[in-house]
Motif scaffolding. Sequence first.
Motif, short mmCIF file in Angstrom:
data_model
loop_
_atom_site.label_atom_id
_atom_site.label_comp_id
_atom_site.label_asym_id
_atom_site.label_seq_id
_atom_site.Cartn_x
_atom_site.Cartn_y
_atom_site.Cartn_z
N HIS A 96 -3.20 4.29 8.52
CA HIS A 96 -4.51 4.03 7.91
C HIS A 96 -5.20 2.87 8.62
O HIS A 96 -4.56 1.93 9.06
CB HIS A 96 -4.33 3.65 6.43
CG HIS A 96 -3.92 4.80 5.58
ND1 HIS A 96 -4.59 5.17 4.46
CD2 HIS A 96 -2.89 5.67 5.71
CE1 HIS A 96 -4.00 6.23 3.92
NE2 HIS A 96 -2.97 6.54 4.65
N HIS A 151 1.98 2.73 2.74
CA HIS A 151 1.76 3.52 3.94
C HIS A 151 1.53 2.61 5.14
O HIS A 151 1.39 1.40 5.00
CB HIS A 151 0.58 4.49 3.75
CG HIS A 151 -0.70 3.81 3.35
ND1 HIS A 151 -1.49 4.27 2.33
CD2 HIS A 151 -1.32 2.70 3.83
CE1 HIS A 151 -2.54 3.47 2.20
NE2 HIS A 151 -2.46 2.52 3.11
N HIS A 155 -0.27 0.99 8.46
CA HIS A 155 -1.59 0.63 9.00
C HIS A 155 -1.54 0.62 10.53
O HIS A 155 -0.46 0.55 11.11
CB HIS A 155 -2.01 -0.75 8.51
CG HIS A 155 -2.32 -0.79 7.05
ND1 HIS A 155 -2.45 -1.93 6.33
CD2 HIS A 155 -2.50 0.22 6.15
CE1 HIS A 155 -2.72 -1.66 5.06
NE2 HIS A 155 -2.75 -0.36 4.93
N HIS A 201 0.82 -1.22 0.00
CA HIS A 201 0.00 0.00 0.00
C HIS A 201 0.85 1.27 0.00
O HIS A 201 0.38 2.34 -0.37
CB HIS A 201 -0.91 0.03 1.23
CG HIS A 201 -2.07 -0.90 1.14
ND1 HIS A 201 -3.24 -0.69 1.82
CD2 HIS A 201 -2.23 -2.05 0.46
CE1 HIS A 201 -4.08 -1.69 1.56
NE2 HIS A 201 -3.48 -2.53 0.74
N HIS A 230 -7.78 0.70 7.34
CA HIS A 230 -8.68 0.03 6.39
C HIS A 230 -8.19 -1.39 6.11
O HIS A 230 -7.14 -1.77 6.59
CB HIS A 230 -8.80 0.82 5.08
CG HIS A 230 -7.48 0.97 4.36
ND1 HIS A 230 -7.35 1.52 3.14
CD2 HIS A 230 -6.23 0.63 4.75
CE1 HIS A 230 -6.07 1.53 2.77
NE2 HIS A 230 -5.37 0.99 3.73
ZN ZN Z 1 -3.41 0.70 3.23
#
Ligand code: ZN
Length: 159
Positions: A157, A150, A152, A148, A159
């Motif tokens: 994030h 980034h 988590h 992704h 998601h």
């Molecule tokens: Zn992500």
Amino acid sequence: MITSGKVVTLHYVLRDSESEIIDQSEPDQPLSYLHGAQNIVPGLEIALEGKSVGDELDVTVNPEDGYGELDPDMQVELPRTQFEPDEELEVGAQFEMEVDGHYEVATITDIHPDRVIADFNHPLAGQTLFFSVSILDVRDASETELSHGHVHGVGGHDH
Ligand code: ZN
């Protein structure tokens, strides 16, 4: 040690050239970012490369390694009709506008009866940035985080 593909958690204070604090992490909410994924400004990312937990550093980031130089072409005139007639506009206010299919943030710099002058430069463009950073944690990123680009979970994030 901080290298590409590590998730770094840190506290930071960002000051401008007058030593005024522009931004900082909350005491109970450090910043987590994925190193090597351009989650943070290039000048800061380069300075953090090779650093370890417990390190504290002061980093000066020039505009070209921060949010870029001020681009005069990013100052645009918009017809007043671009905004709702009853929308209250004020100098310094920020708004989002769709440009080429994605949303850009602009700052209103001047208001005339028939038109509005807006600046699409990043608010910190043209500024030398002074970061004070302390590194709290460094861990390997998960496969998902790497794909992704980034972080988590906490500070990232969800998601
Ligand atoms: Zn992500």
